[in-house]
Design a protein around this motif. Structure first.
Motif, PDB file in Angstrom:
ATOM      1  N   GLN A  55      52.936  33.753  38.703  1.00  0.00           N
ATOM      2  CA  GLN A  55      54.085  34.404  39.336  1.00  0.00           C
ATOM      3  C   GLN A  55      55.024  34.971  38.274  1.00  0.00           C
ATOM      4  OE1 GLN A  55      54.446  34.616  42.712  1.00  0.00           O
ATOM      5  NE2 GLN A  55      56.436  35.622  42.733  1.00  0.00           N
ATOM      6  N   ARG A  56      55.294  34.197  37.221  1.00  0.00           N
ATOM      7  CA  ARG A  56      56.166  34.692  36.149  1.00  0.00           C
ATOM      8  C   ARG A  56      55.507  35.861  35.423  1.00  0.00           C
ATOM      9  NH1 ARG A  56      56.471  29.190  34.943  1.00  0.00           N
ATOM     10  NH2 ARG A  56      55.273  29.502  33.047  1.00  0.00           N
ATOM     11  N   GLY A  57      54.193  35.742  35.196  1.00  0.00           N
ATOM     12  CA  GLY A  57      53.491  36.787  34.459  1.00  0.00           C
ATOM     13  C   GLY A  57      53.465  38.111  35.197  1.00  0.00           C
ATOM     14  N   LEU A  58      53.330  38.048  36.518  1.00  0.00           N
ATOM     15  CA  LEU A  58      53.292  39.293  37.291  1.00  0.00           C
ATOM     16  C   LEU A  58      54.626  40.034  37.212  1.00  0.00           C
ATOM     17  CD1 LEU A  58      51.311  38.273  40.506  1.00  0.00           C
ATOM     18  CD2 LEU A  58      50.482  39.524  38.516  1.00  0.00           C
ATOM     19  N   LEU A  59      55.696  39.287  37.023  1.00  0.00           N
ATOM     20  CA  LEU A  59      57.004  39.931  36.866  1.00  0.00           C
ATOM     21  C   LEU A  59      57.123  40.649  35.530  1.00  0.00           C
ATOM     22  CD1 LEU A  59      59.229  37.070  38.296  1.00  0.00           C
ATOM     23  CD2 LEU A  59      59.122  39.386  39.214  1.00  0.00           C
ATOM     24  N   SER A  60      56.298  40.255  34.565  1.00  0.00           N
ATOM     25  CA  SER A  60      56.450  40.760  33.203  1.00  0.00           C
ATOM     26  C   SER A  60      55.340  41.710  32.775  1.00  0.00           C
ATOM     27  CB  SER A  60      56.471  39.566  32.229  1.00  0.00           C
ATOM     28  OG  SER A  60      57.443  38.624  32.588  1.00  0.00           O
ATOM     29  N   THR A  61      54.264  41.764  33.527  1.00  0.00           N
ATOM     30  CA  THR A  61      53.067  42.432  33.018  1.00  0.00           C
ATOM     31  C   THR A  61      53.257  43.928  32.774  1.00  0.00           C
ATOM     32  OG1 THR A  61      50.754  42.909  33.491  1.00  0.00           O
ATOM     33  CG2 THR A  61      52.213  42.712  35.390  1.00  0.00           C
ATOM     34  N   GLY A  62      54.059  44.577  33.567  1.00  0.00           N
ATOM     35  CA  GLY A  62      54.191  46.023  33.420  1.00  0.00           C
ATOM     36  C   GLY A  62      53.071  46.789  34.087  1.00  0.00           C
ATOM     37  N   ARG A  63      52.036  46.103  34.532  1.00  0.00           N
ATOM     38  CA  ARG A  63      50.950  46.758  35.256  1.00  0.00           C
ATOM     39  C   ARG A  63      51.335  46.877  36.731  1.00  0.00           C
ATOM     40  NH1 ARG A  63      45.554  44.445  35.245  1.00  0.00           N
ATOM     41  NH2 ARG A  63      44.874  46.609  35.402  1.00  0.00           N
ATOM     42  N   THR A  64      50.624  47.710  37.448  1.00  0.00           N
ATOM     43  CA  THR A  64      50.900  47.875  38.877  1.00  0.00           C
ATOM     44  C   THR A  64      49.874  47.171  39.753  1.00  0.00           C
ATOM     45  OG1 THR A  64      49.637  49.939  38.923  1.00  0.00           O
ATOM     46  CG2 THR A  64      52.004  50.102  38.507  1.00  0.00           C
ATOM     47  N   GLY A  65      48.778  46.711  39.127  1.00  0.00           N
ATOM     48  CA  GLY A  65      47.727  46.110  39.929  1.00  0.00           C
ATOM     49  C   GLY A  65      47.129  44.879  39.291  1.00  0.00           C
ATOM     50  N   VAL A  66      46.514  44.017  40.136  1.00  0.00           N
ATOM     51  CA  VAL A  66      45.748  42.855  39.690  1.00  0.00           C
ATOM     52  C   VAL A  66      44.274  43.239  39.710  1.00  0.00           C
ATOM     53  CG1 VAL A  66      45.057  40.501  40.279  1.00  0.00           C
ATOM     54  CG2 VAL A  66      47.442  41.196  40.535  1.00  0.00           C
ATOM     55  N   THR A  67      43.560  42.943  38.641  1.00  0.00           N
ATOM     56  CA  THR A  67      42.149  43.301  38.529  1.00  0.00           C
ATOM     57  C   THR A  67      41.282  42.121  38.943  1.00  0.00           C
ATOM     58  OG1 THR A  67      42.630  44.832  36.736  1.00  0.00           O
ATOM     59  CG2 THR A  67      40.346  44.063  36.935  1.00  0.00           C
ATOM     60  N   LEU A  68      40.406  42.345  39.906  1.00  0.00           N
ATOM     61  CA  LEU A  68      39.534  41.295  40.432  1.00  0.00           C
ATOM     62  C   LEU A  68      38.080  41.606  40.113  1.00  0.00           C
ATOM     63  CD1 LEU A  68      41.089  41.001  44.007  1.00  0.00           C
ATOM     64  CD2 LEU A  68      41.487  39.448  42.083  1.00  0.00           C
ATOM     65  N   SER A  69      37.268  40.553  40.029  1.00  0.00           N
ATOM     66  CA  SER A  69      35.831  40.768  39.857  1.00  0.00           C
ATOM     67  C   SER A  69      35.226  41.271  41.165  1.00  0.00           C
ATOM     68  CB  SER A  69      35.151  39.470  39.421  1.00  0.00           C
ATOM     69  OG  SER A  69      35.121  38.554  40.502  1.00  0.00           O
ATOM     70  N   GLY A  70      33.994  41.758  41.079  1.00  0.00           N
ATOM     71  CA  GLY A  70      33.361  42.323  42.253  1.00  0.00           C
ATOM     72  C   GLY A  70      32.786  41.288  43.191  1.00  0.00           C
ATOM     73  N   TYR A  71      32.164  40.219  42.657  1.00  0.00           N
ATOM     74  CA  TYR A  71      31.499  39.239  43.505  1.00  0.00           C
ATOM     75  C   TYR A  71      32.272  37.925  43.600  1.00  0.00           C
ATOM     76  CZ  TYR A  71      27.963  36.089  45.377  1.00  0.00           C
ATOM     77  OH  TYR A  71      27.299  35.172  46.149  1.00  0.00           O
ATOM     78  N   GLN A  72      32.527  37.271  42.460  1.00  0.00           N
ATOM     79  CA  GLN A  72      33.123  35.939  42.499  1.00  0.00           C
ATOM     80  C   GLN A  72      34.538  35.941  43.072  1.00  0.00           C
ATOM     81  OE1 GLN A  72      31.806  33.178  39.085  1.00  0.00           O
ATOM     82  NE2 GLN A  72      31.698  35.223  38.166  1.00  0.00           N
ATOM     83  N   GLU A  73      35.236  37.042  42.966  1.00  0.00           N
ATOM     84  CA  GLU A  73      36.560  37.155  43.573  1.00  0.00           C
ATOM     85  C   GLU A  73      36.533  38.094  44.787  1.00  0.00           C
ATOM     86  OE1 GLU A  73      39.539  36.258  39.894  1.00  0.00           O
ATOM     87  OE2 GLU A  73      38.505  38.185  39.818  1.00  0.00           O
ATOM     88  N   GLY A  74      35.344  38.247  45.350  1.00  0.00           N
ATOM     89  CA  GLY A  74      35.173  39.142  46.492  1.00  0.00           C
ATOM     90  C   GLY A  74      35.914  38.685  47.736  1.00  0.00           C
ATOM     91  N   ARG A  75      36.107  37.364  47.891  1.00  0.00           N
ATOM     92  CA  ARG A  75      36.843  36.890  49.069  1.00  0.00           C
ATOM     93  C   ARG A  75      38.325  37.268  48.973  1.00  0.00           C
ATOM     94  NH1 ARG A  75      36.065  30.770  49.773  1.00  0.00           N
ATOM     95  NH2 ARG A  75      37.082  31.147  51.781  1.00  0.00           N
ATOM     96  N   ILE A  76      38.858  37.286  47.763  1.00  0.00           N
ATOM     97  CA  ILE A  76      40.249  37.737  47.597  1.00  0.00           C
ATOM     98  C   ILE A  76      40.330  39.229  47.922  1.00  0.00           C
ATOM     99  CG2 ILE A  76      42.152  37.984  45.960  1.00  0.00           C
ATOM    100  CD1 ILE A  76      40.945  35.658  44.387  1.00  0.00           C
ATOM    101  N   ARG A  77      39.365  39.954  47.420  1.00  0.00           N
ATOM    102  CA  ARG A  77      39.330  41.399  47.707  1.00  0.00           C
ATOM    103  C   ARG A  77      39.213  41.625  49.217  1.00  0.00           C
ATOM    104  NH1 ARG A  77      38.767  45.156  44.176  1.00  0.00           N
ATOM    105  NH2 ARG A  77      37.952  43.821  42.525  1.00  0.00           N
ATOM    106  N   HIS A  78      38.394  40.814  49.885  1.00  0.00           N
ATOM    107  CA  HIS A  78      38.248  40.942  51.336  1.00  0.00           C
ATOM    108  C   HIS A  78      39.550  40.594  52.052  1.00  0.00           C
ATOM    109  CE1 HIS A  78      37.251  39.225  55.364  1.00  0.00           C
ATOM    110  NE2 HIS A  78      36.575  40.346  55.453  1.00  0.00           N
ATOM    111  N   PHE A  79      40.260  39.553  51.573  1.00  0.00           N
ATOM    112  CA  PHE A  79      41.560  39.224  52.173  1.00  0.00           C
ATOM    113  C   PHE A  79      42.471  40.448  52.126  1.00  0.00           C
ATOM    114  CE2 PHE A  79      46.004  38.286  51.379  1.00  0.00           C
ATOM    115  CZ  PHE A  79      46.355  37.578  52.518  1.00  0.00           C
ATOM    116  N   HIS A  80      42.519  41.103  50.976  1.00  0.00           N
ATOM    117  CA  HIS A  80      43.414  42.255  50.855  1.00  0.00           C
ATOM    118  C   HIS A  80      42.905  43.451  51.664  1.00  0.00           C
ATOM    119  CE1 HIS A  80      46.445  40.758  48.074  1.00  0.00           C
ATOM    120  NE2 HIS A  80      45.479  40.002  47.584  1.00  0.00           N
ATOM    121  N   HIS A  81      41.598  43.520  51.847  1.00  0.00           N
ATOM    122  CA  HIS A  81      41.046  44.563  52.720  1.00  0.00           C
ATOM    123  C   HIS A  81      41.599  44.385  54.147  1.00  0.00           C
ATOM    124  CE1 HIS A  81      38.116  47.295  54.490  1.00  0.00           C
ATOM    125  NE2 HIS A  81      37.719  46.330  55.300  1.00  0.00           N
ATOM    126  N   LEU A  82      41.598  43.145  54.649  1.00  0.00           N
ATOM    127  CA  LEU A  82      42.171  42.878  55.969  1.00  0.00           C
ATOM    128  C   LEU A  82      43.691  43.034  55.957  1.00  0.00           C
ATOM    129  CD1 LEU A  82      40.123  39.741  57.131  1.00  0.00           C
ATOM    130  CD2 LEU A  82      39.787  42.132  57.787  1.00  0.00           C
TER     131      LEU A  82
END
Length: 452
Positions: free
Chosen positions: A417-444
């Motif tokens: 949470q602290r890091g996201l406030l400081s990163t300066g990036r606009t997005g979180v990078t996820l893997s294609g398969y092992q983090e696919g359920r997180i990607r699916h959550f955001h799809h919904l």
């Protein structure tokens, strides 16, 4: 590379190949293999940080989606009430009659001046506001108004408490504030099929702990949607946990991960013995004696399965013999969008993640252990509440070794949470398969919460 190509870990067997070596026939649903293939786009960081996203969730998600309220046994007797709070809204669920149709849900507000009708769970004979005494029946019909002569505009037949959609599955009570919502059954989709062999309604709450975590609820939840983090966050588990052998599946509003236990992670650079794999799976510390021994010629996975089968015989009887090793040993964790996590097989874990009141920067992480039982249903464990500065290990007496694992998870989450406030990036990078359920959550999530 497609998701289909990514399903085999870099070293070691796929989860389906591990099932081939099981000592029993494996349930058909464990043979389902349905990965998500949702591209590789980043997830907007603003969803975790902005107040605007939180306000949009209140408007488009929590006011429209089916969500778990409580366990049905908390509303077992006529007159039982349960207060369910989500973000800045409060709802009241009431048992007015026995049976599955005997539940009602209402906004938790008096129709006179708006005071909450109930501040906490409890058993009542009627719903009386503690401010001026307006009173409704358990079915929501107006019973009396103090100084009724002074309210000539109130017609009792038009002053009933508004009813909300309600349903049950697996011993859980669900609520949906949206009168136009699709049925609970259609929302849950294949979930009942996944749990057909392990009926959660036939469990009782053995432990119940709720903790404030100083991070957005989605961020906290996402740590429990994958086993990818185990190699760094929980390294003590690796000799007995096949993190990279895990399988990730997506079924509509439901997703699951199955991670094998009693096998070594393909990612460690040494080959542990079967005893070391067993000790790791059982969280045996270096100075502790082994909890179980692996006989010559046997495997850690076989010993784990037989120990679990033996433990379940008093409650399941002959049914325990039909359970395959994977059902008894592996971590089988399911997510029902947006925030409920019932674990499958004979794992006992249930998680729920919510905003901490109306604060988008902190969350409530709720853990229940749902144990099978024989005979009369044991009473539910009392809820233990931990604050943001408390540790999960403060509840080690009821959570066991899970408490240490949760502390390891939370150590990361507040830092994320602290890091996201400081990163300066606009997005979180996820893997294609092992983090696919997180990607699916955001799809919904994008479908439910437009504009985030």
């Amino acid at each position: 590379m497609t998701v289909q190509d990514q399903r085999r870990p870099p070293r070691g067997l796929s989860y389906q190949e591990l099932l081939d070596a099981d000592s029993r026939e494996v349930p058909e649903t464990m043979r389902w293999n349905v990965p998500a293939d949702l591209g590789l786009a980043d997830v907007p960081i603003a969803r975790y940080l902005s107040r605007e996203a939180h306000e949009l969730e209140k408007q488009h998600l929590w006011s429209r989606v089916w969500q778990v309220v409580c366990r049905a046994e908390q509303l077992a007797q006529v007159g039982d009430t349960f207060v369910y709070d989500i973000a800045d809204r409060s709802f009241l669920v009431v048992r007015h009659a026995p049976g599955p149709e005997g539940l009602r849900a209402f906004p938790n507000a008096c129709l006179h001046r708006g005071r909450a009708l109930r501040d906490a769970p409890g058993r009542v004979e009627e719903l009386q506001c503690s401010f001026h005494g307006f009173c409704w029946s358990l079915q929501g019909q107006l019973k009396r108004i103090p100084s009724e002569w002074d309210f000539p505009q109130v017609r009792p037949e038009e002053f009933e408490l508004p009813r909300l959609r309600i349903g049950t599955w697996g011993g859980f009570v669900f609520l949906n504030p949206d009168p136009a919502a699709a049925s609970l059954g259609s929302f849950l989709g294949v979930l009942p099929d996944l749990f057909e062999r392990w009926p959660l309604a036939e469990r009782y709450v053995r432990a119940h702990v709720t903790k404030v975590v100083n991070a957005n609820w989605k961020l906290v939840q996402e740590a429990f949607l994958e086993s990818y983090h185990v190699v760094t966050t929980h390294p003590q588990l690796l000799p007995g946990f096949g993190d990279a052998n895990s399988q990730y599946d997506v079924f509509g509003n439901v997703t699951r991960t199955i991670s094998p236990r009693g096998v070594a992670s393909p990612l460690i650079g040494w080959r542990p013995s079967e005893q070391e794999q067993l000790d790791s799976a059982l969280d045996v510390r270096l100075d502790d004696p082994p909890a179980l021994r692996v006989p010559p010629g046997a495997t850690a996975r076989q010993v784990l399965a037989e120990a679990a089968r033996t433990a379940l015989r008093p409650t399941l009887g002959p049914g325990a013999e039909l359970l395959c090793d994977a059902e008894l040993v592996d971590s089988y964790f399911v997510n029902v969008f947006p925030n409920a996590h019932p674990w499958g097989a004979y794992n006992q874990i249930f998680y729920r993640f919510r905003p901490n009141g109306d604060d988008h920067r902190s969350a409530l992480m709720e853990v229940m252990l749902l144990a099978p039982f024989a005979g009369e249903r044991p009473p539910s464990a009392s809820e233990i509440r931990l604050g943001g500065d408390d540790h999960w290990r403060d509840a080690v007496e009821v959570l066991g070794s899970l408490a240490r694992v949760f502390d390891q998870d939370e150590f990361n989450l507040e830092a994320v949470q602290r890091g996201l406030l400081s990163t300066g990036r606009t997005g979180v990078t996820l893997s294609g398969y092992q983090e696919g359920r997180i990607r699916h959550f955001h799809h919904l999530y994008e479908q439910w919460v437009p504009g985030t």
